[in-house]
Design a protein around this motif. Structure first.
Motif, PDB file in Angstrom:
ATOM      1  N   THR A   1      -9.877  11.094  -7.423  1.00 36.19           N
ATOM      2  CA  THR A   1     -10.656  10.353  -7.886  1.00 36.19           C
ATOM      3  C   THR A   1     -11.965  11.006  -8.321  1.00 36.19           C
ATOM      4  N   TYR A   2     -12.391  11.775  -7.490  1.00 38.52           N
ATOM      5  CA  TYR A   2     -13.870  12.544  -7.964  1.00 38.52           C
ATOM      6  C   TYR A   2     -13.742  13.015  -9.236  1.00 38.52           C
ATOM      7  N   THR A   3     -12.511  13.619  -9.922  1.00 42.17           N
ATOM      8  CA  THR A   3     -12.726  14.237 -11.225  1.00 42.17           C
ATOM      9  C   THR A   3     -12.692  12.956 -12.176  1.00 42.17           C
ATOM     10  N   VAL A   4     -12.128  12.052 -11.868  1.00 39.09           N
ATOM     11  CA  VAL A   4     -12.356  10.749 -12.658  1.00 39.09           C
ATOM     12  C   VAL A   4     -13.610  10.164 -12.744  1.00 39.09           C
ATOM     13  N   GLU A   5     -14.411   9.950 -11.721  1.00 38.37           N
ATOM     14  CA  GLU A   5     -15.517   9.703 -11.517  1.00 38.37           C
ATOM     15  C   GLU A   5     -16.427  10.103 -12.375  1.00 38.37           C
TER      16      GLU A   5
ATOM     17  N   PHE B   1      -1.144   7.919 -16.659  1.00 37.46           N
ATOM     18  CA  PHE B   1      -1.882   8.447 -15.199  1.00 37.46           C
ATOM     19  C   PHE B   1      -2.710   7.524 -14.888  1.00 37.46           C
ATOM     20  N   LEU B   2      -3.564   6.857 -15.466  1.00 34.57           N
ATOM     21  CA  LEU B   2      -4.553   5.749 -15.052  1.00 34.57           C
ATOM     22  C   LEU B   2      -3.704   4.638 -14.351  1.00 34.57           C
ATOM     23  N   THR B   3      -2.822   4.025 -15.270  1.00 35.94           N
ATOM     24  CA  THR B   3      -1.994   2.880 -14.678  1.00 35.94           C
ATOM     25  C   THR B   3      -1.182   3.268 -13.183  1.00 35.94           C
ATOM     26  N   ARG B   4      -0.910   4.529 -13.287  1.00 35.20           N
ATOM     27  CA  ARG B   4      -0.221   4.877 -11.816  1.00 35.20           C
ATOM     28  C   ARG B   4      -1.272   5.385 -10.765  1.00 35.20           C
ATOM     29  N   LEU B   5      -2.433   5.686 -11.123  1.00 34.34           N
ATOM     30  CA  LEU B   5      -3.485   5.928 -10.225  1.00 34.34           C
ATOM     31  C   LEU B   5      -4.087   4.598  -9.597  1.00 34.34           C
ATOM     32  N   ILE B   6      -4.291   3.629 -10.431  1.00 35.00           N
ATOM     33  CA  ILE B   6      -5.005   2.305  -9.866  1.00 35.00           C
ATOM     34  C   ILE B   6      -4.148   1.243 -10.432  1.00 35.00           C
ATOM     35  N   ARG B   7      -4.138   0.466  -9.249  1.00 35.63           N
ATOM     36  CA  ARG B   7      -3.462  -0.971  -9.634  1.00 35.63           C
ATOM     37  C   ARG B   7      -4.553  -2.103  -8.879  1.00 35.63           C
ATOM     38  N   LYS B   8      -4.314  -3.195  -9.515  1.00 36.61           N
ATOM     39  CA  LYS B   8      -5.187  -4.217  -8.844  1.00 36.61           C
ATOM     40  C   LYS B   8      -5.021  -4.706  -7.309  1.00 36.61           C
ATOM     41  N   ALA B   9      -6.187  -4.559  -6.595  1.00 37.30           N
ATOM     42  CA  ALA B   9      -5.992  -4.780  -5.100  1.00 37.30           C
ATOM     43  C   ALA B   9      -5.695  -6.006  -4.972  1.00 37.30           C
ATOM     44  N   TYR B  10      -6.154  -7.121  -5.653  1.00 36.79           N
ATOM     45  CA  TYR B  10      -5.932  -8.443  -5.307  1.00 36.79           C
ATOM     46  C   TYR B  10      -6.230  -9.308  -6.805  1.00 36.79           C
TER      47      TYR B  10
ATOM     48  N   GLY C   1     -12.722  -1.422  -3.195  1.00 32.46           N
ATOM     49  CA  GLY C   1     -11.743  -2.395  -2.850  1.00 32.46           C
ATOM     50  C   GLY C   1     -11.277  -3.169  -3.723  1.00 32.46           C
ATOM     51  N   ILE C   2     -11.166  -2.846  -5.190  1.00 32.79           N
ATOM     52  CA  ILE C   2     -10.913  -3.718  -6.308  1.00 32.79           C
ATOM     53  C   ILE C   2      -9.451  -3.052  -6.824  1.00 32.79           C
ATOM     54  N   PHE C   3      -9.404  -1.805  -6.441  1.00 38.12           N
ATOM     55  CA  PHE C   3      -8.031  -1.183  -6.779  1.00 38.12           C
ATOM     56  C   PHE C   3      -7.542  -0.587  -5.538  1.00 38.12           C
ATOM     57  N   ARG C   4      -5.965  -0.600  -5.773  1.00 38.39           N
ATOM     58  CA  ARG C   4      -5.372   0.213  -4.776  1.00 38.39           C
ATOM     59  C   ARG C   4      -4.850   1.504  -5.575  1.00 38.39           C
ATOM     60  N   LEU C   5      -5.201   2.599  -4.742  1.00 44.86           N
ATOM     61  CA  LEU C   5      -4.912   4.011  -5.413  1.00 44.86           C
ATOM     62  C   LEU C   5      -3.465   4.649  -4.925  1.00 44.86           C
ATOM     63  N   ASP C   6      -3.167   5.391  -5.857  1.00 44.08           N
ATOM     64  CA  ASP C   6      -1.865   6.398  -5.713  1.00 44.08           C
ATOM     65  C   ASP C   6      -2.235   7.561  -6.100  1.00 44.08           C
ATOM     66  N   GLN C   7      -2.504   8.432  -5.103  1.00 39.76           N
ATOM     67  CA  GLN C   7      -2.816   9.670  -5.107  1.00 39.76           C
ATOM     68  C   GLN C   7      -1.913  10.713  -4.672  1.00 39.76           C
ATOM     69  N   SER C   8      -0.604  10.156  -4.851  1.00 35.18           N
ATOM     70  CA  SER C   8       0.645  11.216  -4.584  1.00 35.18           C
ATOM     71  C   SER C   8       0.674  12.356  -5.458  1.00 35.18           C
ATOM     72  N   GLN C   9       1.597  13.228  -4.785  1.00 38.38           N
ATOM     73  CA  GLN C   9       1.783  14.514  -5.750  1.00 38.38           C
ATOM     74  C   GLN C   9       2.258  14.279  -7.058  1.00 38.38           C
ATOM     75  N   SER C  10       3.320  13.213  -7.262  1.00 38.53           N
ATOM     76  CA  SER C  10       3.495  12.929  -8.694  1.00 38.53           C
ATOM     77  C   SER C  10       2.342  12.095  -9.364  1.00 38.53           C
ATOM     78  N   THR C  11       1.479  11.725  -9.058  1.00 35.36           N
ATOM     79  CA  THR C  11       0.454  11.298  -9.693  1.00 35.36           C
ATOM     80  C   THR C  11      -0.514  12.503 -10.274  1.00 35.36           C
ATOM     81  N   LYS C  12      -0.813  13.196  -9.118  1.00 35.52           N
ATOM     82  CA  LYS C  12      -1.523  14.697  -9.413  1.00 35.52           C
ATOM     83  C   LYS C  12      -0.810  15.349 -10.614  1.00 35.52           C
ATOM     84  N   ASP C  13       0.497  15.530 -10.532  1.00 37.43           N
ATOM     85  CA  ASP C  13       1.401  16.217 -11.373  1.00 37.43           C
ATOM     86  C   ASP C  13       1.050  15.634 -12.713  1.00 37.43           C
TER      87      ASP C  13
END
Length: 576
Positions: free
Chosen positions: A464-468, A567-576, A432-444
């Motif tokens: 996210t599994y790979t990152v974790e 990549f990281l700044t596209r994958l995660i953003r602050k949720a609040y 709940g801390i981050f908003r995630l973007d797992q779109s195709q462009s992020t994967k690319d």
């Protein structure tokens, strides 16, 4: 069983168990991985057997879904056809096994302690002789039982404790299949219980302390005369009667000493409407003695000492109700007296604590807080309170971090709010801390930065599994805590370069002494571990960027500049 039969049996059961362990590893990655990782972060840190149990949990979960079950079993038919057929006929269930005797070579005659049968041979190589009970996922074939994964040695819990614990969640499974369903749905809480499975029994002399409680037959009225003679106190609309022992001329007087009763005496609870009467004792001897005395006082009401509704090892009571959500049937009656018991904390410290809680709450909600005014209303000295808070803040890491390392602090970076910090141990998806973007462009972008050599390591279904996974080797059970804290801090960097050792320092400041204690590290060792993780994994996989290639001693100490990758700044953003 002769030696030849025993050898065949051991070999067959061993093959089943070997195949089941392979199934477990496949099940963890089959559409259940995220859930298992969350379980890893929440198990008691002292419970070393949790790893294989969680994998067994994944297997049991997959086998309950027909499509996933077929997919998993079909992959095993060629090498372990007998195992696949056995699972199709009768899927494995969670079982508490009562060990009756040892046959040697990892074989035991055992029976299900919760749902007794005639007893079968149990193949379980990890068990030690003399273990009274064992808990595991069990495959039950016509000829034998075979444990799957780790079997937990149960030395200080009884079958009643499992019944009691599940009943606390309003689950009263009456069959092995229903028991398995209850275990799966309350698996994390059960791990907390199993962490105490081999704890030393609490004893007073030769008396084993356990809790025994029950609603008394007939309610309050039949016992009114007897209760009127007992010591009583009231709190929160509940009356508590303390039973100090039988009359001196009672047959029980010699066997039930006043000395033992003065430790944890039996108590009766009732409410102001006399709608119930609950008896709670702290050992079986007290339970039997009270029942015997009550039978004399109220002979018209039957009271069978052998049919008590609930019993539980005291560790169950101390699990942390906020963590597990477990509540005993008598909690509603006992709670007012616990809340109103005299505190050993001085009145001034209690006021400091109350004020600190109010201040944290206001900060969490972004509300104004006039600390000086609050101090005046509570009658405490403002300057002394401020000094107290500063002392608390500094104690967390002052003896762990050297004066030389304190220069790495990032004063402008804020720690997570309390509502955020409590979720830092979860997966990226569930924190709940981050908003995630797992779109195709992020994967690319991930594939591009990781490069062709690492492309096969990326789970494109859920990146996210790979990152974790990148944090697991260095930090094991604490991996999610370290990862989420690092990412939270990196998002505040505004793409500026800061030394990795500075981030290590700020992570320790978030968690204080507790993180390093769990990792068995001091700060220097933690900084080195984070640097190793960055150099070997985060930088090559494109999660972090380095201002220049880390070299020499900088690689070990983490004294090189990093920032979050694109990549990281596209994958995660602050949720609040």
């Amino acid at each position: 069983m002769n030696s030849a039969d025993k050898a065949v049996f051991t070999e067959t059961a061993g093959q089943y168990r070997e195949g089941a362990e392979l199934l477990m590893s496949r099940a963890v990655s089959l559409q259940r991985r995220k859930r298992q990782q969350d379980l890893f972060t929440e198990v008691p840190s002292s419970f070393t057997q949790a790893d294989d149990l969680i994998k067994a949990h994944a297997l049991a979960d997959v086998l309950r879904t027909p499509e996933s079950c077929d997919e998993l079993i079909c992959s095993m038919q060629e090498s372990y056809q007998g195992l696949a057929e056995a699972i199709r006929k009768k899927p494995p269930v969670w079982s508490l096994q009562e060990i009756l005797s040892s046959e040697g070579d990892g074989l035991f005659t055992a029976r299900d302690a919760l749902y007794p049968d005639d007893g079968k041979l149990l193949y379980c190589p990890e068990l030690k002789e003399g273990t009274p009970f064992a808990f595991s996922l069990v495959l039950d074939t016509p000829a034998f039982r075979c444990s799957i994964g780790t079997a937990v040695h149960i030395t200080s819990l009884l079958p009643d404790d499992f019944r009691f614990f599940l009943a606390g969640f309003r689950a009263e499974p009456r069959t092995p299949k229903a028991f398995t369903k209850a275990v799966q749905s309350r698996f994390h809480e059960l791990l907390t219980l199993l962490a105490a499975a081999d704890a030393e029994l609490e004893e007073y002399g030769n008396i084993v302390l356990r809790y025994y409680g029950r609603h008394l037959n007939g309610g309050y009225a039949p016992y009114a005369k007897m209760l009127s003679q007992l010591s009583e106190k009231e709190a929160g609309g509940i009356t508590c009667y303390t039973y100090l022992g039988p009359n001196e001329d009672s047959d029980d007087a010699d066997s039930w000493t006043a000395e033992r009763l003065s430790i944890i005496p039996p108590v009766f609870y009732t409410d102001e409407n006399r709608s119930f009467l609950y008896l709670l004792t702290s050992c079986r001897e007290d339970m039997a003695a009270v029942c015997s005395q009550l039978a004399r006082s109220v002979p018209s009401v039957p009271l069978d000492a052998e049919s008590w509704e609930h019993s539980a090892y005291p560790h169950v009571m101390d699990l942390g109700k906020e963590l597990t959500g477990f509540y005993a049937p008598w909690d509603h009656a006992d709670r007012p007296f616990m809340e109103n018991s005299e505190s050993s904390i001085s009145p001034v410290l209690m006021k400091y604590f109350m004020l600190a809680v109010k201040q944290l709450y206001a900060a969490d909600k972004g509300k104004p807080f006039d600390c000086r005014k609050e101090c005046e209303e509570l009658g405490i000295d403002y300057q002394e309170y401020i000094q107290y808070i500063e002392d608390i803040r500094s104690k967390g890491s002052e003896h762990l971090i050297s004066e030389q390392d304190k220069c790495y602090a990032l004063d402008h970076i804020q720690s997570p709010l309390p509502s955020q910090a409590e979720n830092l141990g979860r997966s990226l998806e569930n924190s709940g801390i981050f908003r995630l973007d797992q779109s195709q462009s992020t994967k690319d972008l991930f594939l591009q930065l990781a490069g062709p050599a690492n492309a096969g390591k990326i789970d494109l279904e859920n990146i996210t599994y790979t990152v974790e996974d990148l944090f697991d080797e260095e930090f094991e059970d604490m991996a999610r805590l370290v990862m989420n804290a690092l990412f939270f801090l990196l998002l505040q960097s505004e793409q500026k370069w800061y030394q990795l050792r500075s981030y290590a320092l700020e992570i320790v400041n978030i968690y204080g002494i507790s993180l390093l204690d769990e990792l068995f590290m001091d700060f220097s060792e933690f900084a080195e571990a984070l640097s190793t993780c960055a150099v070997r994994k985060l930088l090559p996989m494109g999660v972090l960027e380095a201002q220049s290639r880390p070299k020499g001693n900088d690689r070990k100490l983490g004294t090189f500049n990093v920032r979050p990758s694109m990549f990281l700044t596209r994958l995660i953003r602050k949720a609040y």
